[in-house]
Design an enzyme around this catalytic site. Structure first.
Site, PDB file in Angstrom:
ATOM      1  N   ARG A   1     -80.798   1.554  48.610  1.00  0.00           N
ATOM      2  CA  ARG A   1     -82.233   1.895  48.675  1.00  0.00           C
ATOM      3  C   ARG A   1     -82.955   1.460  47.406  1.00  0.00           C
ATOM      4  O   ARG A   1     -84.070   0.952  47.447  1.00  0.00           O
ATOM      5  CB  ARG A   1     -82.409   3.396  48.874  1.00  0.00           C
ATOM      6  CG  ARG A   1     -82.024   3.846  50.276  1.00  0.00           C
ATOM      7  CD  ARG A   1     -82.369   5.310  50.461  1.00  0.00           C
ATOM      8  NE  ARG A   1     -83.782   5.555  50.335  1.00  0.00           N
ATOM      9  CZ  ARG A   1     -84.307   6.754  50.045  1.00  0.00           C
ATOM     10  NH1 ARG A   1     -83.530   7.788  49.854  1.00  0.00           N
ATOM     11  NH2 ARG A   1     -85.604   6.905  49.945  1.00  0.00           N
TER      12      ARG A   1
ATOM     13  N   SER B   1     -60.653   2.303  37.838  1.00  0.00           N
ATOM     14  CA  SER B   1     -61.725   1.405  38.295  1.00  0.00           C
ATOM     15  C   SER B   1     -62.663   1.060  37.145  1.00  0.00           C
ATOM     16  O   SER B   1     -63.171  -0.068  37.062  1.00  0.00           O
ATOM     17  CB  SER B   1     -62.528   2.075  39.416  1.00  0.00           C
ATOM     18  OG  SER B   1     -61.651   2.481  40.439  1.00  0.00           O
TER      19      SER B   1
ATOM     20  N   ASP C   1     -60.790  14.383  41.912  1.00  0.00           N
ATOM     21  CA  ASP C   1     -59.971  15.141  40.954  1.00  0.00           C
ATOM     22  C   ASP C   1     -60.724  15.762  39.778  1.00  0.00           C
ATOM     23  O   ASP C   1     -60.192  16.633  39.103  1.00  0.00           O
ATOM     24  CB  ASP C   1     -58.864  14.240  40.393  1.00  0.00           C
ATOM     25  CG  ASP C   1     -57.758  13.987  41.404  1.00  0.00           C
ATOM     26  OD1 ASP C   1     -57.738  14.690  42.431  1.00  0.00           O
ATOM     27  OD2 ASP C   1     -56.932  13.087  41.177  1.00  0.00           O
TER      28      ASP C   1
ATOM     29  N   ARG D   1     -56.089  33.348  53.407  1.00  0.00           N
ATOM     30  CA  ARG D   1     -56.201  34.763  53.051  1.00  0.00           C
ATOM     31  C   ARG D   1     -56.265  35.638  54.303  1.00  0.00           C
ATOM     32  O   ARG D   1     -55.659  36.699  54.374  1.00  0.00           O
ATOM     33  CB  ARG D   1     -57.509  35.016  52.294  1.00  0.00           C
ATOM     34  CG  ARG D   1     -57.441  34.743  50.842  1.00  0.00           C
ATOM     35  CD  ARG D   1     -56.895  35.944  50.108  1.00  0.00           C
ATOM     36  NE  ARG D   1     -57.300  35.880  48.725  1.00  0.00           N
ATOM     37  CZ  ARG D   1     -56.639  36.428  47.735  1.00  0.00           C
ATOM     38  NH1 ARG D   1     -55.529  37.097  47.975  1.00  0.00           N
ATOM     39  NH2 ARG D   1     -57.071  36.333  46.523  1.00  0.00           N
TER      40      ARG D   1
ATOM     41  N   GLU E   1     -54.816  35.298  42.881  1.00  0.00           N
ATOM     42  CA  GLU E   1     -54.128  36.102  41.878  1.00  0.00           C
ATOM     43  C   GLU E   1     -53.449  35.234  40.820  1.00  0.00           C
ATOM     44  O   GLU E   1     -53.309  35.629  39.667  1.00  0.00           O
ATOM     45  CB  GLU E   1     -53.081  37.006  42.547  1.00  0.00           C
ATOM     46  CG  GLU E   1     -53.658  38.246  43.206  1.00  0.00           C
ATOM     47  CD  GLU E   1     -54.281  37.984  44.580  1.00  0.00           C
ATOM     48  OE1 GLU E   1     -54.443  36.807  44.968  1.00  0.00           O
ATOM     49  OE2 GLU E   1     -54.618  38.968  45.263  1.00  0.00           O
TER      50      GLU E   1
HETATM   51  P1  ADP Z   1     -59.031   5.351  39.901  1.00  0.00           P
HETATM   52  O1  ADP Z   1     -60.147   4.387  39.759  1.00  0.00           O
HETATM   53  O2  ADP Z   1     -59.334   6.425  40.914  1.00  0.00           O
HETATM   54  O3  ADP Z   1     -58.560   5.889  38.568  1.00  0.00           O
HETATM   55  P2  ADP Z   1     -56.707   3.606  39.985  1.00  0.00           P
HETATM   56  O4  ADP Z   1     -56.165   4.068  38.681  1.00  0.00           O
HETATM   57  O5  ADP Z   1     -55.754   3.386  41.099  1.00  0.00           O
HETATM   58  O6  ADP Z   1     -57.792   4.600  40.580  1.00  0.00           O
HETATM   59  O7  ADP Z   1     -57.502   2.255  39.703  1.00  0.00           O
HETATM   60  C1  ADP Z   1     -58.211   1.625  40.741  1.00  0.00           C
HETATM   61  C2  ADP Z   1     -58.157   0.147  40.568  1.00  0.00           C
HETATM   62  O8  ADP Z   1     -58.811  -0.242  39.356  1.00  0.00           O
HETATM   63  C3  ADP Z   1     -56.764  -0.456  40.429  1.00  0.00           C
HETATM   64  O9  ADP Z   1     -56.121  -0.589  41.664  1.00  0.00           O
HETATM   65  C4  ADP Z   1     -57.085  -1.802  39.824  1.00  0.00           C
HETATM   66  O10 ADP Z   1     -57.610  -2.673  40.791  1.00  0.00           O
HETATM   67  C5  ADP Z   1     -58.221  -1.435  38.861  1.00  0.00           C
HETATM   68  N1  ADP Z   1     -57.670  -1.216  37.514  1.00  0.00           N
HETATM   69  C6  ADP Z   1     -57.026  -0.118  37.060  1.00  0.00           C
HETATM   70  N2  ADP Z   1     -56.636  -0.288  35.775  1.00  0.00           N
HETATM   71  C7  ADP Z   1     -57.029  -1.528  35.422  1.00  0.00           C
HETATM   72  C8  ADP Z   1     -56.919  -2.320  34.226  1.00  0.00           C
HETATM   73  N3  ADP Z   1     -56.309  -1.858  33.137  1.00  0.00           N
HETATM   74  N4  ADP Z   1     -57.446  -3.557  34.238  1.00  0.00           N
HETATM   75  C9  ADP Z   1     -58.066  -4.047  35.330  1.00  0.00           C
HETATM   76  N5  ADP Z   1     -58.209  -3.359  36.481  1.00  0.00           N
HETATM   77  C10 ADP Z   1     -57.704  -2.126  36.536  1.00  0.00           C
HETATM   78  O1  F6P Z   2     -58.208  10.913  44.790  1.00  0.00           O
HETATM   79  C1  F6P Z   2     -57.294  11.415  43.846  1.00  0.00           C
HETATM   80  C2  F6P Z   2     -56.072  11.844  44.564  1.00  0.00           C
HETATM   81  O2  F6P Z   2     -56.551  12.598  45.610  1.00  0.00           O
HETATM   82  C3  F6P Z   2     -55.018  12.626  43.823  1.00  0.00           C
HETATM   83  O3  F6P Z   2     -55.281  13.976  43.651  1.00  0.00           O
HETATM   84  C4  F6P Z   2     -53.815  12.369  44.672  1.00  0.00           C
HETATM   85  O4  F6P Z   2     -52.615  12.528  44.004  1.00  0.00           O
HETATM   86  C5  F6P Z   2     -53.992  10.957  45.048  1.00  0.00           C
HETATM   87  O5  F6P Z   2     -55.388  10.719  45.060  1.00  0.00           O
HETATM   88  C6  F6P Z   2     -53.343  10.577  46.308  1.00  0.00           C
HETATM   89  O6  F6P Z   2     -53.962   9.442  46.850  1.00  0.00           O
HETATM   90  P1  F6P Z   2     -53.223   8.279  47.614  1.00  0.00           P
HETATM   91  O7  F6P Z   2     -52.105   8.879  48.387  1.00  0.00           O
HETATM   92  O8  F6P Z   2     -54.315   7.738  48.463  1.00  0.00           O
HETATM   93  O9  F6P Z   2     -52.740   7.328  46.568  1.00  0.00           O
END
Ligand code: ADP
Ligand code: F6P
Length: 431
Positions: free
Chosen positions: A25, A177, A199, A226, A259
């Site tokens: 948008r 990402s 998360d 519950r 709890e």
């Molecule tokens: P999130 O973004 O939820 O933390 P991930 O850690 O799986 O999830 O990262 C998502 C994507 O971001 C990875 O699959 C990769 O494509 C990219 N990414 C992660 N770390 C790096 C990095 N150090 N350099 C470049 N791309 C990265």
């Molecule tokens: O989106 C975060 C999260 O939900 C974590 O809490 C969980 O461990 C993970 O992704 C699991 O995601 P996937 O099975 O899609 O890698």
């Protein structure tokens, strides 16, 4: 700015679609076409030699200085080598000639010429996008793309986007990402990050997109659990998501008056949980709720699950990890109910339903504001920033700073809130 792109990456989160619509948008408001990238960074790492040749010719034609022409040569030599060694710095070139390297005026001409991109790059028109704003999941799809960690692919992605006239990218995802976005910026493609992950494991912001919705799903489960627990006088374990961060568990525990709450940030032991559960039962609380984050087993003190369960005739294999169901089994044998029988502890794992609900008002508003802000930042010529929320106000900060703050992920945890729940437990009223 001629054109921008948007992608979602990492685990999907409720509100991602809403953020994409807000980007669409706002882009439409400023008269900019928007390209949607499918499957996170996967969508922009197709190597198409003809496209690279065409781009090299165009860049050589546009640049004016001999040194710049030489740099163009080096860039495409590196692209052809498909290797990550000694990649040239493209930033000054892309900044100086921003928009002038585009090969196509119309995106449809580009995909007609290069069908390999048809599945992964789409033109996001506003009408269809508006339909998805309340939907959970991500319409653009998401993926983990390990190949994007290779600088050769980061350079290729920046060049591909340049070829289609994209001058900025909005990345919705978590810290991984953001790392990717920062790398793309390093190759001259401006990026702005929106924190999309259920998360809430990003230290620089109070909340991440999707966290509120996910917590509401967990709270609903906690209330449902519950109800049945009370009816049967059974304690119950509710496992929620959160690999490194106990925020979903903590908020669910508070809102459901649980709890006990177990999180990765605070060490705990099965013996202590059993003691507290027994204390609750002895005080007349026969349906205590234990909310556990999936990552909490990492902070659990050593415990011989195998020994305990085998001694009770339960099948278990040496070295098997603790799970919600095994914890329930262990507590069953460690605690007694009001009649002196084994406590009938049950377990429920909330699982992926946490990512599957429509965004709450909070997340929808967050999505709107962050999507809107991301486009405006790009229009102002800003890059390498992430958007966050503090005290209900949106802000932006450098990605590098946000990633640096990730080192203190445990410091982000609201220990005072956590202690309040744990302290309350020892003062349970008789029911
Ligand atoms: P999130 O973004 O939820 O933390 P991930 O850690 O799986 O999830 O990262 C998502 C994507 O971001 C990875 O699959 C990769 O494509 C990219 N990414 C992660 N770390 C790096 C990095 N150090 N350099 C470049 N791309 C990265
Ligand atoms: O989106 C975060 C999260 O939900 C974590 O809490 C969980 O461990 C993970 O992704 C699991 O995601 P996937 O099975 O899609 O890698």
């Amino acid at each position: 700015m001629r054109k921008i792109a948007v992608l979602t990456s990492g685990g999907d989160a409720p509100g991602m679609n809403s953020a994409v619509v807000a980007v669409a948008r706002t882009a439409a408001h400023f008269g900019m076409p928007l390209i949607g990238i499918h499957r996170g960074y996967n969508g922009i790492i197709h190597y198409e030699s003809r496209l690279m040749e065409a781009l090299e010719a165009k860049m050589t034609e546009v640049v004016t200085e001999p040194a710049e022409k030489a740099l163009v040569g080096q860039i495409f030599e590196a692209v052809r080598a498909r290797a990550s060694v000694a990649l040239p710095d493209m930033r000054p070139l892309l900044r100086k000639y921003r928009g002038q390297f585009a090969l196509y005026e119309h995106f449809s001409d580009f995909v007609a010429e290069y069908p390999v991109f048809r599945k992964d790059l789409i033109s996001l028109d506003l009408d269809t996008q508006l339909d998805i704003q309340a939907r959970p999941g991500t319409h653009l799809h998401t993926a983990r793309c390990l190949e994007f960690k290779d600088p050769a692919n980061q350079m290729l992605a920046a060049l591909t986007l340049t070829a289609i006239g994209v001058e900025g990218v909005v990345v919705v995802g978590g810290d991984g990402s953001f790392n990717g976005a920062s790398k793309l910026c390093g190759f001259g493609m401006p990026c702005i990050g929106i924190p999309g992950t259920i998360d809430n494991d990003l230290t620089y912001t109070d909340m991440t997109l999707g966290f509120d919705t996910a917590t509401n799903v967990c709270l609903r489960s906690a209330r449902e659990v519950r109800a049945t627990s009370r009816s049967h006088d059974r304690p119950h374990i509710l496992e929620v998501m959160g690999r490194n961060c106990g925020d979903i568990a903590l908020r669910t525990a508070i809102a459901s008056h649980a709890e006990v709450c177990l999180v990765p940030e605070v060490p705990w032991s099965v013996e202590e949980v059993a003691r507290r559960l027994q204390e609750a039962i002895d005080m007349g609380d026969s349906s205590a709720l234990i909310v556990v984050a999936e990552g909490a087993y990492e902070s659990m003190a050593d415990f011989d699950v195998y020994g305990l369960l085998m001694a009770q005739g339960k099948q278990c294999f040496p070295g098997e990890p603790m799970t919600a169901h095994r914890l329930a089994d262990c507590l069953k044998y460690m605690c007694k109910d009001a009649d002196g029988h084994r406590a009938e502890v049950r377990a429920t794992v909330v699982g992926y339903t946490q990512r599957g609900d429509s965004p709450t008002t909070f997340d929808a508003v967050f999505a709107f504001e962050s999507g809107n802000m991301a486009v405006k930042l790009l229009l102002e010529g800003k890059e390498n920033l992430v958007i966050g929320i503090k005290q209900n106000r949106m802000f932006s900060m450098p990605i590098s700073q946000a990633l640096e703050m990730q080192r203190d992920i445990k410091g982000h945890f609201n220990r005072a809130q956590y202690d309040t729940i744990q302290d309350m437990n020892s003062a349970l009223p008789t029911r």
